[in-house]
Write an enzyme that holds these catalytic residues in place. Structure first.
Site, PDB file in Angstrom:
ATOM      1  N   SER A 237     -53.815 -35.586 -36.302  1.00  0.00           N
ATOM      2  CA  SER A 237     -53.282 -35.993 -36.667  1.00  0.00           C
ATOM      3  C   SER A 237     -52.002 -35.811 -36.326  1.00  0.00           C
ATOM      4  CB  SER A 237     -53.293 -36.404 -37.895  1.00  0.00           C
ATOM      5  OG  SER A 237     -54.314 -37.041 -37.982  1.00  0.00           O
TER       6      SER A 237
ATOM      7  N   HIS B  14     -51.777 -39.748 -45.165  1.00  0.00           N
ATOM      8  CA  HIS B  14     -52.256 -40.031 -43.713  1.00  0.00           C
ATOM      9  C   HIS B  14     -50.835 -40.642 -43.294  1.00  0.00           C
ATOM     10  CE1 HIS B  14     -53.644 -40.065 -39.564  1.00  0.00           C
ATOM     11  NE2 HIS B  14     -54.656 -38.725 -40.770  1.00  0.00           N
TER      12      HIS B  14
ATOM     13  N   ASP C  27     -51.231 -46.483 -38.484  1.00  0.00           N
ATOM     14  CA  ASP C  27     -51.865 -46.077 -39.333  1.00  0.00           C
ATOM     15  C   ASP C  27     -52.670 -45.940 -40.873  1.00  0.00           C
ATOM     16  OD1 ASP C  27     -52.532 -42.829 -40.744  1.00  0.00           O
ATOM     17  OD2 ASP C  27     -51.453 -41.965 -38.787  1.00  0.00           O
TER      18      ASP C  27
END
Length: 602
Positions: free
Chosen positions: A534, A240, A187
């Site tokens: 996600s 994220h 990621d």
């Protein structure tokens, strides 16, 4: 101290798009409010990388008489001689990634060993190394906390029923909670300051900025961190990777800073004692390259990862990327990837590869999320709507506006500075120029109240007030249906001050306080609600970790079979293109595995 945070991946906020009308020449700005250009950020670099070079992947024909490594080195030499810049070598795939000029590409087209030259396609968030990795000195995971940490998503996938069956806020002795299983989060990196993850992360690799293993002795800023050092200051990503990692492995009783009224211990992950490996392949803008993903997949496997979790993808297929995931599965690593967020009838890659478990999203009621991309490759779904998890420390803002005993509900604008300021309230009308605040403006500071509307961007309203001397800005919404509103200043800037918005209903009362002392407090917390496939993917990867920690004797194919066969069927009966086999269920997956493959008694 004032600071601003780049929330580059948070998104989902509304911007006022009307253009500002031409204005007259305005008075001199207050000292210290001149806006300098931002440091050379990754986003700026991406927008200005017109150097004539193209990022490509080159597949070549190996020479039968040489080893894979020798073949790759020989071909890399050919690329360099043609004028290309070799980035990475993948001997097992007969692949080289490079940067080529048009002339170098033309020269390689004449090389009989070249099978194909194609763009090194971009992947986006939905984020060869030395072996072995130097691991972190991992702390001991907490075993007790509070049931308030159990998010709706964690409970929805039955995780707490596996490791806290009596629901007392502590891990049940001997229960499977992820211990002994390694999950590799591919990621945007992580925030190593976050208390939820310090006991989980055992190692990492940054494939964006460096090609070295991360050591415990490395200074801050090194390693797979979701931030970049630019112009002497850190520019943060949107958290994220920190968010997805927290969904998997946030531990009990390790809370960071939360909003008033929220659970002080933060959140618990699906598998709170699992070991995490962090592979950073996305920059602070959420973009990465195919060769970074391939390299990360190979690295994760070499580190002994049982599971890879990828909340990223591309709309197009890449044959060598598919081979890398196939090889990972054959080597015993099971990969999970997000289907994508466009709502299209097409699953993104790598989720669409047969060797990868494609994960779609549902809300907490089990309804399919309309943004979740779908198709025949969908395997499972997980909670992906309004999921609370860890984020960049201090990067999730909330705001309070008060005067005396009166408090006003408010919402900070995206990119607002995080700070507290108390000053005299000045009505600046529509904020269409520096003179809008009138004689009440002073360079010594004040709180500017500005009405929404007038065809003026929020950033221009705030900038005009700041140039006039405002040390905080309050935007009054003009739409009763959107409450306090979700607005943005559009981009980070070193001059931004605490900026927040209030509802149309509260605007008259606020304007009536002109001349009085008003406090605007924009504070940063360590947790953020985000939506997307996600967010669904790490829920499913975490359940796989629970199952594998309960049954260490199973292989990757058996783990996948157990997850799919025990999923809660949603939508049409049987597997379908939106829900796949259904919602992943931890308890039922363990029960299925124990029935299908009974434990061998010595």
């Amino acid at each position: 101290m004032k600071r601003w945070v780049w929330l580059g991946l948070v998104g989902g906020l509304m911007a006022c798009s009307e253009k500002k009308p031409p204005s007259q020449v305005e008075p001199q700005n207050c000292p210290g409010t001149t806006e300098e250009s931002l440091p050379n950020t990754a986003r700026a670099q991406a927008l200005s990388s017109e150097d004539g070079l193209e990022d490509v992947l080159i597949t070549f024909r190996p020479r039968v008489s040489a080893s894979a490594k020798a073949n790759t080195e020989a071909f890399a030499t050919d690329v360099s001689r043609a004028g290309g810049q070799v980035r990475r070598r993948f001997p097992n795939l007969n692949l080289v990634s490079a940067r080529l000029t048009p002339e170098a590409r033309e020269a390689l087209a004449q090389n009989p060993d070249v099978v194909s030259v194609r763009p090194n396609r971009k992947v986006h968030a939905f984020g060869m190394p030395r072996i072995p990795t130097n691991l972190f000195l991992r702390g001991t995971p907490n075993t007790a906390g509070s049931v308030g940490e159990y998010t709706p998503g964690v409970k929805m996938v039955q995780a707490t029923e596996v490791w806290d069956a009596n629901n007392d806020g502590a891990l049940d002795p001997g229960s499977p909670s992820g211990t002994g299983i390694k999950v590799c989060v591919i990621d945007s990196g992580w925030d190593d300051r976050h208390p939820e993850l310090k006991a989980a992360v055992i190692g990492g690799m940054d494939f964006v900025d460096r090609e070295d293993d991360l050591k415990p002795t490395d200074p801050p800023g090194d390693g797979p961190l979701d931030r970049e050092l630019k112009g002497g200051a850190y520019v943060y990503g949107g958290g994220h990777g920190t968010h997805t990692a927290g969904t998997i492995a946030a531990q009990l009783g390790a809370g960071g800073k939360v909003r008033p009224g929220q659970e002080p211990n933060g959140v618990a992950g699906v598998a709170p004692t699992v070991s995490l490996l962090i592979a950073r392949v996305l920059d602070v803008t959420g973009s990465g390259n195919t060769d970074d993903v391939i390299a990360a997949v190979e690295w994760c496997q070499k580190q002994g990862a049982n599971i890879a979790s990828l909340s990223l993808g591309s709309s197009t297929k890449d044959d060598d990327e598919e081979l890398a995931f196939n090889a990972a599965l054959q080597g015993g690593m099971l990969s999970f990837a997000a289907t994508g967020n466009s709502g299209a009838d097409k699953v993104a890659f790598p989720a669409a590869y047969a060797s990868v478990v494609a994960v779609g999203a549902v809300d907490f009621n089990g309804a399919w999320a309309s943004f979740s991309q779908f198709g025949p490759q969908v395997s499972l779904v997980g909670p992906g709507v309004e999921v609370l998890s860890s984020t960049i420390v201090g990067a999730s803002p909330f705001s309070e506006v008060s005067t005396g005993q009166s408090h006003f509900d408010s919402n900070p604008l995206e990119y607002s500075a995080i700070n507290t300021y108390t000053g005299r309230l000045v009505d600046c009308g529509l904020g269409d120029s520096i003179t809008s605040c009138g004689e009440g403006a002073t360079c010594e500071g004040f709180v500017a109240y500005v009405d929404r509307g007038g065809g003026i961007l929020f950033e221009d309203k705030a900038r005009n007030a700041i140039h006039a001397g405002a040390k905080a800005v309050i935007i009054g919404n003009n739409d009763a249906d959107t409450g306090e509103g979700n607005f943005t200043l559009n981009a980070p800037s070193p001059i931004w001050v605490p900026t927040t918005s209030i509802s149309l209903a509260n605007s008259p009362a606020m304007k009536a306080l002109a001349g009085q002392q008003v406090t605007v407090d924009v504070s940063g917390t360590d947790y953020l609600v985000q939506t997307g496939t996600s967010m669904a993917t790490p829920h499913v990867a975490g359940v796989a970790a629970l199952l594998w920690s309960a049954r260490r004797d199973l292989n990757a194919s058996q783990i996948r079979q157990a997850l799919e066969s025990s999923a809660k069927d949603l939508g049409p009966t049987g597997r379908d293109s939106q829900y796949g086999y259904g919602l992943v269920q931890a308890v039922k997956a363990i029960q299925y595995a124990n029935t299908q493959w009974p434990r061998q008694v010595p």
